[in-house]
Design an enzyme around this catalytic site. Structure first.
Site, PDB file in Angstrom:
ATOM      1  N   LYS A   1       0.916  -1.091  -0.050  1.00 37.29           N
ATOM      2  CA  LYS A   1      -0.040   0.010   0.170  1.00 37.29           C
ATOM      3  C   LYS A   1       0.951   1.045   0.084  1.00 37.29           C
ATOM      4  CE  LYS A   1      -1.096   0.129   4.970  1.00 37.29           C
ATOM      5  NZ  LYS A   1      -0.182   1.414   5.119  1.00 37.29           N
TER       6      LYS A   1
ATOM      7  N   LYS B   1      11.344   6.432  10.055  1.00 34.45           N
ATOM      8  CA  LYS B   1      11.901   5.883   8.706  1.00 34.45           C
ATOM      9  C   LYS B   1      10.756   5.731   7.608  1.00 34.45           C
ATOM     10  CE  LYS B   1      16.142   5.520  10.000  1.00 34.45           C
ATOM     11  NZ  LYS B   1      16.975   6.531   9.343  1.00 34.45           N
TER      12      LYS B   1
END
Ligand SMILES: NC(=O)c1ccc[n+]([C@@H]2O[C@H](COP(=O)([O-])OP(=O)(O)OC[C@H]3O[C@@H](n4cnc5c(N)ncnc54)[C@H](O)[C@@H]3O)[C@@H](O)[C@H]2O)c1
Ligand SMILES: O=P(O)(O)OC[C@H](O)CO
Length: 386
Positions: free
Chosen positions: A235, A340
């Site tokens: 996704k 991150k």
């Protein structure tokens, strides 16, 4: 059989949110878990001149990655992986995927035989034309059974819960709360059922359960490990659509591009739809035992896609990429405070894999995200070939 001893490998935004859930749930199920001290592995760094492990152990707050949220006192931060693994029998893997390989190398040969794991890591492990989900990598490399957990959850959102209900916040922060999560067993439902108590509050009272359900919360166990893991990975790929690698949300990157271009809600919905279709086709084409219904019915599918495309980091950074012209690398540092970004990396991994299979043209949105992020393609062309 002795009690399970939990160890958490990772301590970022999601790692800390899950530590709160796991620490609390384990201490409420002491017939199953030895919950006196749950080690959480921290990649050591200094925050305002002090070691992050010391800050967490003194204040019970991860000031850098999940500020404002108090962790249970049984969570013990340590930078020593040997200390984490010692005596542990149930591992929660929750590192950004690029750091998993090194952690696995350090863990090899040290894990108690018969231990089990659950991974919350998004992304896929690509090596040439070989692709596997991280639950599979952990099983192969460490020789333990490993489940996967994924769902429409963003750790930071837990902060808003406190203003709604202290009790709900305490019990369902992050993973349980207003959202859904799914635990998928790679090697069978029995192992999943054994590890699930970290997250599934088996002993919810009727009042607690009703409260959680009123908030839209759910947590359940399903068998399609690959489907759930892959939803998470792909996704980010589709939603954002930057120059990033695809982590969990290639699609989230694409969605962020659309926001940056200010194309509006209709365009974003169209991108999300195309992203979901590519996610599904990819999983069905390259993985066995993936169920098509996972993408619509499970939290890790369309629901996670939606939340990532609306509120995730990949979306946010992708939007800034379009608006500022800065690199993803610079924006990650500038906007995420050490967290991150994974969608761009995943886009790259997937592109490498698709090239090896000569199938790039079958996935035009994934390709567009990769090219915008790495090859200077004009973001305005992302709808070409969709
Ligand atoms: N944040 C969320 O809401 C969320 C939700 C669902 C899934 N996830 C997934 O959970 C996983 C972990 O993400 P996160 O949000 O906890 O992390 P994060 O991005 O918030 O934090 C980065 C982490 O990496 C660590 N790190 C930095 N350099 C390192 C190195 N060289 N070696 C090892 N560790 C290093 C940092 O100490 C920090 O703990 C990812 O796969 C992510 O996609 C996150
Ligand atoms: O913030 P993101 O883009 O990493 O997405 C958050 C979570 O992955 C949602 O499941």
């Amino acid at each position: 059989m002795g009690k399970e001893k939990v160890a958490i490998i990772g301590s970022g935004n999601w790692g800390s949110a899950i530590a709160k859930i796991a620490g609390t749930n384990a201490s409420q199920q002491t017939d199953i878990f030895d919950a006196s001290r749950i080690p959480m592995w921290v990649f050591e760094e200094e925050v305002n001149g002090k070691k992050l492990t010391e800050i967490i152990n003194e204040t019970h707050i991860n000031e850098k990655y999940l500020p404002g949220i108090t962790l249970p006192e049984n969570i013990h931060a340590t930078s020593d992986l040997d200390e984490v693994v010692k005596d542990a029998t149930a591992f929660i893997f929750v590192l950004p995927h690029q750091f998993l390989g090194k952690a696995i190398e350090s863990l090899k040969g040290k894990i108690t035989p018969g231990s089990k794991g659950v991974t919350l890591i998004k992304g896929v492990d690509v090596s040439g034309d070989d692709i596997r989900i991280f639950a599979g990598t952990i099983e192969k490399e460490l020789g333990i059974s490993c489940s996967a957990l994924s769902g429409a959850n963003i750790a930071d959102e837990g902060k808003s819960i406190r203003s709604i209900s202290r009790e709900v916040e305490t019990k369902y922060f992050a993973a349980g709360k207003f959202s859904g999560m799914r635990i998928h067993g790679l090697t069978g439902l029995n192992e999943v059922a054994e590890i699930a108590p970290f997250f599934v509050k088996k002993r919810l009272s009727d009042t607690e359960r009703r409260k959680m359900e009123r908030c839209g919360g759910s947590c359940s166990i399903v068998e399609d490990v690959a489907g759930v893991s892959l939803c998470g990975a792909l996704k980010k790929f589709a939603l954002t659509g930057l120059k990033v690698h695809f982590y969990e949300d290639i699609v989230a990157v694409a969605a962020g591009f659309v926001d940056g271009l200010e194309w509006g809600d209709n365009a974003k919905a169209a991108i999300m739809r195309n992203g979901l279709l590519e996610m599904k086709h990819f999983c069905l084409e390259f993985f066995e035992n993936v169920k098509a219904e996972t993408f619509l019915q499970e939290s890790a599918g369309v629901a996670d896609l939606i939340t990532s495309c609306i509120g995730g980091r990949n979306r946010k950074v992708a939007e800034a990429f379009v608006k500022t012209g800065k690199t993803f690398e610079d924006l990650e540092k500038e906007l995420l405070n050490g967290q991150k970004l994974q969608g761009v990396a995943t886009a790259k991994d997937i592109n490498t894999f698709l090239k090896s299979k000569n199938r790039v043209e079958g996935y035009p949105l994934f390709e567009a995200v990769y090219q915008c992020a790495f090859e200077g393609r004009d973001v305005k062309t992302i709808t070409k070939n969709l």
